[in-house]
Design a protein around this motif. Structure first.
Motif, PDB file in Angstrom:
ATOM      1  N   ARG A  67       0.831  -1.205   0.000  1.00  0.00           N
ATOM      2  CA  ARG A  67       0.000   0.000   0.000  1.00  0.00           C
ATOM      3  C   ARG A  67       0.868   1.259   0.000  1.00  0.00           C
ATOM      4  NH1 ARG A  67      -5.477  -0.648   1.555  1.00  0.00           N
ATOM      5  NH2 ARG A  67      -6.036  -2.787   2.129  1.00  0.00           N
TER       6      ARG A  67
ATOM      7  N   GLU B 274       3.937   1.638  -1.179  1.00  0.00           N
ATOM      8  CA  GLU B 274       4.570   1.817  -2.486  1.00  0.00           C
ATOM      9  C   GLU B 274       3.561   2.308  -3.508  1.00  0.00           C
ATOM     10  OE1 GLU B 274       6.304  -2.011  -3.088  1.00  0.00           O
ATOM     11  OE2 GLU B 274       8.191  -1.504  -2.068  1.00  0.00           O
ATOM     12  N   ASP B 275       2.316   1.813  -3.436  1.00  0.00           N
ATOM     13  CA  ASP B 275       1.274   2.278  -4.358  1.00  0.00           C
ATOM     14  C   ASP B 275       0.977   3.754  -4.139  1.00  0.00           C
ATOM     15  OD1 ASP B 275       1.065  -0.229  -5.453  1.00  0.00           O
ATOM     16  OD2 ASP B 275      -0.712  -0.822  -4.299  1.00  0.00           O
ATOM     17  N   GLU B 276       0.864   4.158  -2.893  1.00  0.00           N
ATOM     18  CA  GLU B 276       0.560   5.571  -2.614  1.00  0.00           C
ATOM     19  C   GLU B 276       1.743   6.468  -2.974  1.00  0.00           C
ATOM     20  OE1 GLU B 276      -1.183   6.876   0.933  1.00  0.00           O
ATOM     21  OE2 GLU B 276      -2.759   5.335   1.002  1.00  0.00           O
TER      22      GLU B 276
ATOM     23  N   PHE C 169       3.779   6.027  -5.373  1.00  0.00           N
ATOM     24  CA  PHE C 169       3.781   6.180  -6.826  1.00  0.00           C
ATOM     25  C   PHE C 169       2.827   7.299  -7.254  1.00  0.00           C
ATOM     26  CE2 PHE C 169       2.158   5.098 -11.071  1.00  0.00           C
ATOM     27  CZ  PHE C 169       3.354   4.993 -11.771  1.00  0.00           C
ATOM     28  N   ASP C 170       1.711   7.461  -6.528  1.00  0.00           N
ATOM     29  CA  ASP C 170       0.701   8.474  -6.884  1.00  0.00           C
ATOM     30  C   ASP C 170       0.870   9.768  -6.104  1.00  0.00           C
ATOM     31  OD1 ASP C 170      -0.523   6.665  -8.630  1.00  0.00           O
ATOM     32  OD2 ASP C 170      -1.780   5.800  -7.034  1.00  0.00           O
ATOM     33  N   ALA C 171       1.808   9.810  -5.128  1.00  0.00           N
ATOM     34  CA  ALA C 171       1.936  11.001  -4.286  1.00  0.00           C
ATOM     35  C   ALA C 171       2.428  12.195  -5.103  1.00  0.00           C
ATOM     36  CB  ALA C 171       2.898  10.728  -3.142  1.00  0.00           C
ATOM     37  N   THR C 172       1.950  13.430  -4.722  1.00  0.00           N
ATOM     38  CA  THR C 172       2.316  14.649  -5.449  1.00  0.00           C
ATOM     39  C   THR C 172       3.025  15.660  -4.561  1.00  0.00           C
ATOM     40  OG1 THR C 172       0.088  15.515  -5.036  1.00  0.00           O
ATOM     41  CG2 THR C 172       0.455  14.392  -7.144  1.00  0.00           C
TER      42      THR C 172
ATOM     43  N   GLN D 216       3.889  14.481   1.659  1.00  0.00           N
ATOM     44  CA  GLN D 216       3.343  13.114   1.574  1.00  0.00           C
ATOM     45  C   GLN D 216       4.434  12.125   1.143  1.00  0.00           C
ATOM     46  OE1 GLN D 216       0.230  12.657  -1.346  1.00  0.00           O
ATOM     47  NE2 GLN D 216      -0.718  10.942  -0.220  1.00  0.00           N
TER      48      GLN D 216
END
Length: 836
Positions: free
Chosen positions: A505, A507-509, A511-514, A518
């Motif tokens: 979870r 690593e998935d977040e 990848f999408d973090a901006t 975060q």
């Protein structure tokens, strides 16, 4: 017995015959459903913690039961010669084709890898002996390879190079005997200069089961034949002695049929039920027949004689049957399931034999023709050699009462001294005679190798400590994030599984973090998750592996262990070749990454699955394979005790969970359970029988007197075992139940008849004279019948049967002798308080 019951039996003999016949036939029909079980693991309940753990370890590390095949060559070059190695390759290749053999786990010189350096920082795995050497130089080179591999040296090839082995993993240990026979046929078909041997606990246990089944079909009929011949000697009337033989056979068939029909497997203990019951089932019949012969006269009212005999003997026969059954029922208090089954069904069989005796024998006697009883008048105890000897024994005991008592006091003291020498020990391989091929193989191979008996020392890292440290490092934001991720997750997931889920979870977040904040929070969390995962993989760390090395060194220093193998040996061997191959490079890498590199290299071998026989895939649990040259539970106990003391003195090991598994260890466990259980069952049965004696005779003094033969016999038998140096094993332990039951039987008959005779004649001398006529003769006949009934066991090829046969015959002789000497002596000494 109630007169109405006796009248009913005598009025309806054919109905009695029909009921007995139908009961026997119905239970006999169940016997073909028999299932044999000789697995010592089943000596423990399925819920026993050690047994549960053992089976969990086998599944977790994918471990299998092994048959050990050894080849021994006593020549100068030993096993390393082209002809021997060619034969070994042929045998190994054929064994892996046998149905039931797990071919990919078979271990032999031809089926394992050699690890060699191919260049700087690289190694090569190649089959150690894909083809046999063609000359002696190549064979010597092979020897040098094996000597460099600690996992193989003194395991696959002995340190003296005189023997090599094939470890044959099997899918089902109950197929061990069949597979061993297939292996033997392969060996016989291969031309080899070596002596081949087959051993291992699985094959020993399963072969014992096969031979036990054969022995069951031999010993019981032989016991029946011996009893028949003895009764023919005593009564010399075929029709007369047919009745007790029918009672004995019916008892055995009904009990065995009932046990098998109820779904119980036949274990080493229950296989002896028939041979135990056969002689015991005729003892009451002999009392009735002896009394009948004494009282019956041609032309007399046979019905009245039978009723008088039953009236005289019913009470002592009832109590002797109850006390005998109590001795065996007490075995149900032990924590050993096969012993519980044995005790329950022998106890039931004794009660059944009593019931059949008091209904079938009178019914049989009443239908016999007068002519069939004519020869009985030629039989009188005063004319028999046995009776003459018994009378002289009685006269001697009464005349020398104080000397006899003093003699038995001395015997008791010496017996207690012998009991203190008893050693508790057992080993399934020793269930065979010394010249049996399995016993010979065990001795020969363990002289050459580090040991053919395996035990597993299992170590687990403490996940709770890692979890606690991890949770303490979390920030409030990280903790909240993990709580959100865990919402709705499976609550049964362990900490490791949770870490894996959180890592995915995170690593998935990431990848999408901006936002930078975060990203920073997630990177910190991933770092902490990685640390926790590394800590859980404890046995991938140099410190964790060093603890394995320290434990292996402690085992070696004990002098009790032949050898041990662990994950640390795998890592050090691969690391040595990666670092140049010199002996000083045989060490652990300095970092966890270095350890991971060696393990990755090892998994490129031909047998990468071997790694998981040592460690779980998360590296949180590992197992040390311990080889012992002895399967005696005494030796296993010494190893466990030594290591417990070592661990107690090493605080760092307290952070690990350390437990034992393996068949050799389980043998130790059930032996300890058996000893404690047998002690409790004997003590409880002793108390119950004593209370019964007091109630039977309505006298505390007579109750104590009745227990004298029992106490002396048990003490003498176990003292004899101690003095002879015979190990206290499973068959020996069970003898206490038989000793307790039958020893007190003789005392009950003697005391009860003595009281009855004294009440009639009011004279001690006359009472003793009459006692050593029919009653003492009946007791001595019973002792002889039971003792001789067990003698066929002396010719069995299996040691437990021989042990039982010898000691049961001794028990009968001693208990009868003590009863016929000690009791009259004590009755004379205590005459003022006993026979009044």
């Amino acid at each position: 017995m109630n007169q109405k019951t006796t009248d009913f039996v005598l009025d309806h003999p054919r109905l009695i015959f029909l009921v007995v016949l139908l009961l026997t036939l119905a239970t006999a029909a169940l016997i073909p459903l028999i299932q044999i079980d000789t697995d010592p693991e089943n000596m423990l309940p399925e819920s026993q913690s050690e047994r549960v753990f053992h089976n969990t370890v086998k599944q977790r590390f994918n471990l299998h039961d092994m048959i050990v095949v050894g080849a021994v060559n006593g020549s100068a070059q030993g096993i390393y010669n082209p002809e021997s190695l060619q034969a070994l390759l042929s045998v190994a290749n054929q064994i892996e084709q046998i149905k039931g053999v797990i071919d990919y786990d078979l271990m032999a010189l031809s089926h394992v890898d050699n690890i060699v350096q191919e260049g700087p920082g690289t190694i090569r795995f190649e089959w150690l002996m894909k083809k046999p050497p063609q000359d002696q130089e190549s064979a010597d080179l092979l020897a040098s390879y094996v000597d460099r591999l600690p996992l193989l040296n003194n395991t696959l090839v002995s340190a003296d190079h005189k023997a090599t082995s094939i470890y044959v993993p099997i899918a089902d240990k109950n197929e061990s005997h069949r597979i061993s026979q297939d292996i033997q046929r392969i060996i016989d078909s291969v031309k080899s200069p070596d002596d081949y041997h087959i051993t291992g606990l699985p094959v020993a246990e399963d072969t014992f089961g096969y031979q036990m089944f054969v022995q069951m079909g031999i010993s019981a009929p032989l016991a029946g034949l011996m009893i028949f011949l003895l009764m023919w000697y005593f009564f010399k009337n075929l029709k007369f002695i047919a009745a007790p033989m029918i009672v004995a056979m019916s008892t055995v068939i009904v009990v065995m049929g009932a046990m098998i029909g109820m779904g119980y497997t036949v274990h080493i203990m229950s296989s002896m039920i028939a041979i135990f019951l056969m002689p015991i089932a005729v003892v009451d019949s002999i009392h009735i027949m002896s009394e009948f012969v004494e009282k019956y006269q041609p032309g007399a009212n046979r019905r009245s004689v039978i009723k008088e005999v039953i009236a005289d003997l019913f009470k002592p026969m009832l109590f002797t049957s109850i006390t005998s059954s109590v001795g065996f029922f007490s075995l149900m208090l032990t924590p050993i399931p096969p012993v519980q089954v044995f005790g329950a069904f022998v106890g039931f069989g004794i009660i059944l034999a009593f019931v059949l005796t008091i209904v079938f024998i009178p019914a049989y006697l009443i239908v016999l023709k007068e002519s069939s009883l004519s020869s009985l008048q030629d039989i009188h105890h005063s004319r028999s050699r046995l009776s003459g000897a018994i009378k002289k024994l009685g006269q001697f005991s009464v005349a020398n009462s104080w000397a006899v008592t003093a003699f038995f006091v001395v015997v008791m003291a010496i017996s207690v001294w012998g009991i203190m020498k008893i050693q508790i020990n057992d080993n399934p391989v020793r269930w065979f005679k010394q010249d049996h091929p399995i016993r010979v193989a065990d001795q020969v191979l363990n002289e050459h190798f580090a040991g053919t008996y395996d035990a597993y020392l299992v170590l687990s890292s403490n996940q709770q400590d890692v979890q606690t440290d991890f949770e303490q490092q979390l920030t409030a934001v990280q903790s909240d994030r993990l709580s959100q991720w865990s919402a709705g997750a499976d609550p049964s997931l362990g900490f490791k599984e949770q870490l894996d889920d959180w890592m995915n979870r995170a690593e998935d977040e990431l990848f999408d973090a901006t936002s930078d904040e975060q990203i920073s929070q997630l990177e910190d969390l991933i770092g902490q998750l990685e640390v926790a995962q590394q800590q859980l993989a404890y046995f991938k760390s140099p410190s964790g592996l060093q603890q394995l090395i320290d434990l292996q060194q402690a085992l070696a220093d004990s002098g009790l262990v032949g050898k041990s193998n662990s994950l640390a040996d795998v890592v050090r061997t691969v690391n040595r070749e990666l670092q140049g191959g010199d002996a000083e490079q045989f060490r652990l890498p300095a970092t966890q990454a270095g350890v991971a590199q060696t393990l990755l290299q090892y998994q490129s071998s031909h047998r990468p699955h071997d790694l998981w026989h040592f460690v779980t895939q998360d590296y949180s649990e590992t197992v040390i394979w311990v080889q012992l040259t002895s399967g005696d539970n005494q030796d296993m106990t010494a190893v466990v005790d030594y290591l417990d003391e070592h661990i107690a003195n090493e605080p760092v090991l307290a952070e690990l969970d350390i437990n034992w598994a393996g068949k050799t260890f389980l043998n130790k466990v059930w032996q300890e359970e058996m000893v404690a259980g047998m002690g409790m069952s004997l003590l409880s049965a002793f108390v119950v029988v004593f209370v019964m004696m007091v109630l039977l005779f309505r006298s505390l003094l007579f109750g104590l007197l009745a227990m004298l033969p029992l106490t002396l016999t048990i003490s003498f038998i176990y003292g004899l075992i101690g003095w002879l140096g015979k190990d206290y094993d499973m068959p020996i332990a069970v003898l206490s139940a038989l000793t307790l039951g039958l020893s007190v039987d003789f005392a009950i008959h003697f005391i009860q008849r003595a009281r009855d005779l004294f009440a009639e004649h009011q004279d001690f001398a006359v009472t003793m004279k009459l006692m050593f006529a029919e009653p003492a003769a009946a007791i001595s006949k019973n002792a002889v019948v039971i003792a001789i009934g067990f003698t066929p066991l002396l010719f069995a090829p299996l040691v437990p049967y021989i042990t039982v046969g010898f000691f049961l015959a001794t028990i009968m002789a001693v208990s009868a002798l003590v009863t016929l000497m000690m009791l009259p002596a004590m009755l004379k000494i205590l005459n003022k308080w006993t026979l009044r």
